[in-house]
Design a protein around this motif. Sequence first.
Motif, mmCIF file in Angstrom:
data_model
loop_
_atom_site.group_PDB
_atom_site.id
_atom_site.type_symbol
_atom_site.label_atom_id
_atom_site.label_comp_id
_atom_site.label_asym_id
_atom_site.label_seq_id
_atom_site.Cartn_x
_atom_site.Cartn_y
_atom_site.Cartn_z
ATOM 1 N N PHE A 1 0.839 -1.196 0.000
ATOM 2 C CA PHE A 1 0.000 0.000 0.000
ATOM 3 C C PHE A 1 0.878 1.251 0.000
ATOM 4 C CE2 PHE A 1 -2.245 3.484 1.944
ATOM 5 C CZ PHE A 1 -3.413 3.513 1.198
ATOM 6 N N GLY A 2 1.908 1.272 0.836
ATOM 7 C CA GLY A 2 2.820 2.423 0.892
ATOM 8 C C GLY A 2 3.511 2.653 -0.434
ATOM 9 N N LEU A 3 3.954 1.569 -1.066
ATOM 10 C CA LEU A 3 4.595 1.702 -2.379
ATOM 11 C C LEU A 3 3.601 2.201 -3.422
ATOM 12 C CD1 LEU A 3 6.763 -1.519 -2.232
ATOM 13 C CD2 LEU A 3 7.645 0.830 -2.396
ATOM 14 N N GLY A 4 2.366 1.730 -3.354
ATOM 15 C CA GLY A 4 1.339 2.207 -4.281
ATOM 16 C C GLY A 4 1.032 3.684 -4.081
ATOM 17 N N ALA A 5 0.977 4.114 -2.820
ATOM 18 C CA ALA A 5 0.763 5.535 -2.526
ATOM 19 C C ALA A 5 1.922 6.358 -3.077
ATOM 20 C CB ALA A 5 0.618 5.746 -1.018
ATOM 21 N N TYR A 6 3.130 5.832 -2.919
ATOM 22 C CA TYR A 6 4.307 6.527 -3.435
ATOM 23 C C TYR A 6 4.249 6.643 -4.961
ATOM 24 C CZ TYR A 6 9.080 7.652 -4.640
ATOM 25 O OH TYR A 6 10.186 8.263 -5.173
ATOM 26 N N VAL A 7 3.942 5.553 -5.644
ATOM 27 C CA VAL A 7 3.845 5.574 -7.112
ATOM 28 C C VAL A 7 2.781 6.582 -7.545
ATOM 29 C CG1 VAL A 7 3.208 4.232 -9.170
ATOM 30 C CG2 VAL A 7 4.738 3.239 -7.447
ATOM 31 N N GLY A 8 1.639 6.570 -6.883
ATOM 32 C CA GLY A 8 0.594 7.540 -7.200
ATOM 33 C C GLY A 8 1.060 8.962 -7.005
ATOM 34 N N GLU A 9 1.812 9.188 -5.944
ATOM 35 C CA GLU A 9 2.301 10.537 -5.677
ATOM 36 C C GLU A 9 3.345 10.963 -6.712
ATOM 37 O OE1 GLU A 9 2.173 14.195 -3.825
ATOM 38 O OE2 GLU A 9 0.767 12.522 -3.713
ATOM 39 N N VAL A 10 4.125 10.028 -7.229
ATOM 40 C CA VAL A 10 5.028 10.358 -8.343
ATOM 41 C C VAL A 10 4.198 10.812 -9.547
ATOM 42 C CG1 VAL A 10 6.718 9.447 -9.996
ATOM 43 C CG2 VAL A 10 6.909 8.863 -7.566
ATOM 44 N N LEU A 11 3.096 10.123 -9.814
ATOM 45 C CA LEU A 11 2.222 10.530 -10.917
ATOM 46 C C LEU A 11 1.644 11.925 -10.673
ATOM 47 C CD1 LEU A 11 0.305 7.197 -11.588
ATOM 48 C CD2 LEU A 11 2.211 8.152 -12.882
ATOM 49 N N VAL A 12 1.293 12.214 -9.433
ATOM 50 C CA VAL A 12 0.765 13.540 -9.097
ATOM 51 C C VAL A 12 1.835 14.606 -9.323
ATOM 52 C CG1 VAL A 12 -0.018 14.979 -7.157
ATOM 53 C CG2 VAL A 12 -1.005 12.692 -7.512
ATOM 54 N N ARG A 13 3.029 14.362 -8.810
ATOM 55 C CA ARG A 13 4.074 15.387 -8.863
ATOM 56 C C ARG A 13 4.740 15.511 -10.224
ATOM 57 N NH1 ARG A 13 7.188 15.391 -3.091
ATOM 58 N NH2 ARG A 13 5.332 15.133 -1.789
ATOM 59 N N ARG A 14 4.846 14.430 -10.957
ATOM 60 C CA ARG A 14 5.609 14.447 -12.213
ATOM 61 C C ARG A 14 4.765 14.402 -13.476
ATOM 62 N NH1 ARG A 14 9.505 16.744 -10.025
ATOM 63 N NH2 ARG A 14 10.495 15.582 -8.373
ATOM 64 N N ALA A 15 3.523 13.914 -13.367
ATOM 65 C CA ALA A 15 2.717 13.743 -14.578
ATOM 66 C C ALA A 15 1.448 14.593 -14.566
ATOM 67 C CB ALA A 15 2.347 12.267 -14.741
ATOM 68 N N GLY A 16 1.260 15.396 -13.519
ATOM 69 C CA GLY A 16 0.097 16.268 -13.469
ATOM 70 C C GLY A 16 -1.185 15.597 -13.032
ATOM 71 N N ALA A 17 -1.101 14.409 -12.442
ATOM 72 C CA ALA A 17 -2.292 13.683 -11.981
ATOM 73 C C ALA A 17 -2.830 14.308 -10.692
ATOM 74 C CB ALA A 17 -1.948 12.212 -11.739
#
Length: 143
Positions: free
Chosen positions: A65-81
């Motif tokens: 779950f923590g890794l998934g939250a991290y991946v999602g946050e990379v998408l938020v910060r780097r891909a505009g999600a």
Amino acid sequence: MSRTDERVPCASEMRSCAAQFVARVTARNRLPLDYSVASLRVVDFLIDGLRKGGAEGERVRDPLFGLGAYVGEVLVRRAGAIWVDFDSAQREYFGQPVGVRMPDGRVWNPLGKVRNRFELGGPGESLQTFYLTLHGRARRAVA
């Protein structure tokens, strides 16, 4: 945030979940989890380590779950999600309560992508490749 209480965070809590996960794992190890696209290679490595170590069930739920939250946050910060709470049809389809919406309106399931990497393994499930081939990204990084 530990998920042992079975409460699943909503979209507005996911950034905090990612930050807490990063703080926990980087306190013990010098892992370059800096929300960069390159750091997704580290995520692949960590998940592969869990697989090779034979971890399963309850032991992997919180780390995945923590890794998934991290991946999602990379998408938020780097891909505009943006983090979104899935509607009932999306929850049923993705098997998760939250995900991200890309600038073009597409929704993605980073929690599920991490679970797939763990369960299926292999280069076809790479989180770094997932990002690099992701449709709907913003053209420029978003801090």
